[in-house]
Write a protein that holds these residues in place. Structure first.
Motif, mmCIF file in Angstrom:
data_model
loop_
_atom_site.group_PDB
_atom_site.id
_atom_site.type_symbol
_atom_site.label_atom_id
_atom_site.label_comp_id
_atom_site.label_asym_id
_atom_site.label_seq_id
_atom_site.Cartn_x
_atom_site.Cartn_y
_atom_site.Cartn_z
ATOM 1 N N LEU A 40 0.840 -1.198 0.000
ATOM 2 C CA LEU A 40 0.000 0.000 0.000
ATOM 3 C C LEU A 40 0.874 1.246 0.000
ATOM 4 C CD1 LEU A 40 -2.634 -1.101 2.669
ATOM 5 C CD2 LEU A 40 -2.809 -1.247 0.172
ATOM 6 N N ARG A 41 0.469 2.244 -0.738
ATOM 7 C CA ARG A 41 1.221 3.499 -0.801
ATOM 8 C C ARG A 41 0.932 4.350 0.433
ATOM 9 N NH1 ARG A 41 -0.044 5.482 -6.921
ATOM 10 N NH2 ARG A 41 0.862 3.695 -7.980
ATOM 11 N N ARG A 42 1.933 5.063 0.885
ATOM 12 C CA ARG A 42 1.776 5.923 2.057
ATOM 13 C C ARG A 42 0.734 7.013 1.808
ATOM 14 N NH1 ARG A 42 5.114 6.451 6.693
ATOM 15 N NH2 ARG A 42 5.608 4.322 6.129
ATOM 16 N N GLU A 43 0.611 7.482 0.571
ATOM 17 C CA GLU A 43 -0.365 8.535 0.302
ATOM 18 C C GLU A 43 -1.815 8.035 0.395
ATOM 19 O OE1 GLU A 43 1.195 7.470 -3.930
ATOM 20 O OE2 GLU A 43 2.098 7.824 -1.978
ATOM 21 N N TRP A 44 -2.013 6.720 0.464
ATOM 22 C CA TRP A 44 -3.350 6.170 0.642
ATOM 23 C C TRP A 44 -3.762 6.129 2.115
ATOM 24 C CZ3 TRP A 44 -2.327 1.332 -2.848
ATOM 25 C CH2 TRP A 44 -2.256 1.742 -4.186
ATOM 26 N N PHE A 45 -2.827 6.365 2.996
ATOM 27 C CA PHE A 45 -3.069 6.379 4.441
ATOM 28 C C PHE A 45 -4.063 7.487 4.781
ATOM 29 C CE2 PHE A 45 -1.525 8.275 8.544
ATOM 30 C CZ PHE A 45 -1.981 7.261 9.371
ATOM 31 N N GLN A 46 -5.064 7.155 5.598
ATOM 32 C CA GLN A 46 -6.075 8.127 5.990
ATOM 33 C C GLN A 46 -5.960 8.403 7.485
ATOM 34 O OE1 GLN A 46 -10.005 7.485 4.262
ATOM 35 N NE2 GLN A 46 -9.084 5.876 2.986
ATOM 36 N N SER A 47 -5.861 9.670 7.819
ATOM 37 C CA SER A 47 -5.629 10.062 9.199
ATOM 38 C C SER A 47 -6.421 11.321 9.526
ATOM 39 C CB SER A 47 -4.137 10.325 9.406
ATOM 40 O OG SER A 47 -3.883 10.741 10.720
ATOM 41 N N LYS A 48 -6.851 11.414 10.774
ATOM 42 C CA LYS A 48 -7.499 12.626 11.270
ATOM 43 C C LYS A 48 -6.598 13.196 12.363
ATOM 44 C CE LYS A 48 -12.161 11.353 10.185
ATOM 45 N NZ LYS A 48 -13.502 11.794 10.352
ATOM 46 N N PRO A 49 -6.099 14.414 12.189
ATOM 47 C CA PRO A 49 -5.219 15.006 13.200
ATOM 48 C C PRO A 49 -5.848 14.956 14.594
ATOM 49 C CG PRO A 49 -5.273 16.374 11.245
ATOM 50 C CD PRO A 49 -6.333 15.313 11.061
ATOM 51 N N GLY A 50 -5.068 14.491 15.552
ATOM 52 C CA GLY A 50 -5.534 14.390 16.922
ATOM 53 C C GLY A 50 -6.426 13.197 17.202
ATOM 54 N N ARG A 51 -6.667 12.356 16.213
ATOM 55 C CA ARG A 51 -7.534 11.185 16.377
ATOM 56 C C ARG A 51 -6.836 9.939 15.841
ATOM 57 N NH1 ARG A 51 -13.119 12.380 16.826
ATOM 58 N NH2 ARG A 51 -13.191 10.221 17.518
ATOM 59 N N PRO A 52 -5.747 9.491 16.478
ATOM 60 C CA PRO A 52 -4.998 8.351 15.947
ATOM 61 C C PRO A 52 -5.803 7.059 15.866
ATOM 62 C CG PRO A 52 -4.274 8.878 18.168
ATOM 63 C CD PRO A 52 -5.195 9.980 17.731
ATOM 64 N N GLU A 53 -6.875 6.964 16.645
ATOM 65 C CA GLU A 53 -7.699 5.751 16.590
ATOM 66 C C GLU A 53 -8.454 5.641 15.268
ATOM 67 O OE1 GLU A 53 -10.400 8.897 18.302
ATOM 68 O OE2 GLU A 53 -8.316 8.362 18.567
ATOM 69 N N LYS A 54 -8.476 6.708 14.494
ATOM 70 C CA LYS A 54 -9.140 6.714 13.185
ATOM 71 C C LYS A 54 -8.181 6.386 12.031
ATOM 72 C CE LYS A 54 -13.197 8.341 14.570
ATOM 73 N NZ LYS A 54 -14.467 7.699 14.317
ATOM 74 N N ASP A 55 -6.875 6.309 12.289
ATOM 75 C CA ASP A 55 -5.888 6.035 11.241
ATOM 76 C C ASP A 55 -6.188 4.700 10.570
ATOM 77 O OD1 ASP A 55 -4.684 8.347 12.115
ATOM 78 O OD2 ASP A 55 -2.904 7.365 12.932
ATOM 79 N N HIS A 56 -6.174 4.688 9.239
ATOM 80 C CA HIS A 56 -6.453 3.435 8.536
ATOM 81 C C HIS A 56 -6.084 3.516 7.056
ATOM 82 C CE1 HIS A 56 -10.048 5.708 7.341
ATOM 83 N NE2 HIS A 56 -10.181 4.839 6.349
ATOM 84 N N ARG A 82 -14.514 -1.077 20.779
ATOM 85 C CA ARG A 82 -13.844 -1.185 22.085
ATOM 86 C C ARG A 82 -12.360 -0.866 21.975
ATOM 87 N NH1 ARG A 82 -17.090 -5.874 22.589
ATOM 88 N NH2 ARG A 82 -15.291 -7.116 21.993
ATOM 89 N N ARG A 83 -11.711 -1.360 20.930
ATOM 90 C CA ARG A 83 -10.276 -1.114 20.750
ATOM 91 C C ARG A 83 -10.008 0.371 20.540
ATOM 92 N NH1 ARG A 83 -7.556 -0.318 16.493
ATOM 93 N NH2 ARG A 83 -9.154 -1.094 15.092
ATOM 94 N N ARG A 84 -10.806 1.023 19.697
ATOM 95 C CA ARG A 84 -10.612 2.455 19.450
ATOM 96 C C ARG A 84 -10.899 3.287 20.698
ATOM 97 N NH1 ARG A 84 -12.698 0.533 14.728
ATOM 98 N NH2 ARG A 84 -14.822 1.204 15.244
ATOM 99 N N GLN A 85 -11.881 2.890 21.489
ATOM 100 C CA GLN A 85 -12.165 3.587 22.749
ATOM 101 C C GLN A 85 -10.976 3.489 23.696
ATOM 102 O OE1 GLN A 85 -15.812 1.711 24.002
ATOM 103 N NE2 GLN A 85 -17.083 3.325 23.102
ATOM 104 N N ALA A 86 -10.353 2.315 23.747
ATOM 105 C CA ALA A 86 -9.176 2.137 24.616
ATOM 106 C C ALA A 86 -8.026 3.039 24.179
ATOM 107 C CB ALA A 86 -8.734 0.670 24.609
#
Length: 92
Positions: A40-56, A82-86
């Motif tokens: 997978l290319r790094r530019e396909w990485f999806q992230s929300k600043p300040g919300r690392p549990e959303k990285d995918h 549950r994992r993202r809440q943790a």
């Protein structure tokens, strides 16, 4: 290394994504290392600043199957929540 894949695109017609899911991990470093194994290319990485549990990364059906073959853990919606809440709680 703990890397997870859900079945977010299992129901409905998502075009090329049908049957795929989200690739996530406990840390960004683990996610990037596993994504590299999948090609997978790094530019396909999806992230929300300040919300690392959303990285995918989004995966097609073939990508999801390959991720599972390479050792990703299949998780249902409840386990993923549950994992993202943790992760959120640990960040606070």
């Amino acid at each position: 290394m703990s890397v997870y894949v859900d079945h977010a695109f299992a129901v409905g017609d998502w075009g090329r994504w049908t049957g795929g899911g989200h690739l996530q991990a406990d840390t960004a470093a683990e996610l990037h290392a596993f994504a590299d194994k999948l090609g997978l290319r790094r530019e396909w990485f999806q992230s929300k600043p300040g919300r690392p549990e959303k990285d995918h990364h989004d995966l097609t059906r073939a990508g999801r199957e390959l991720a599972l073959t390479l050792g990703a853990i299949s998780e249902d919606r409840r386990a993923g929540t549950r994992r993202r809440q943790a992760i959120r709680l640990a960040r606070r």
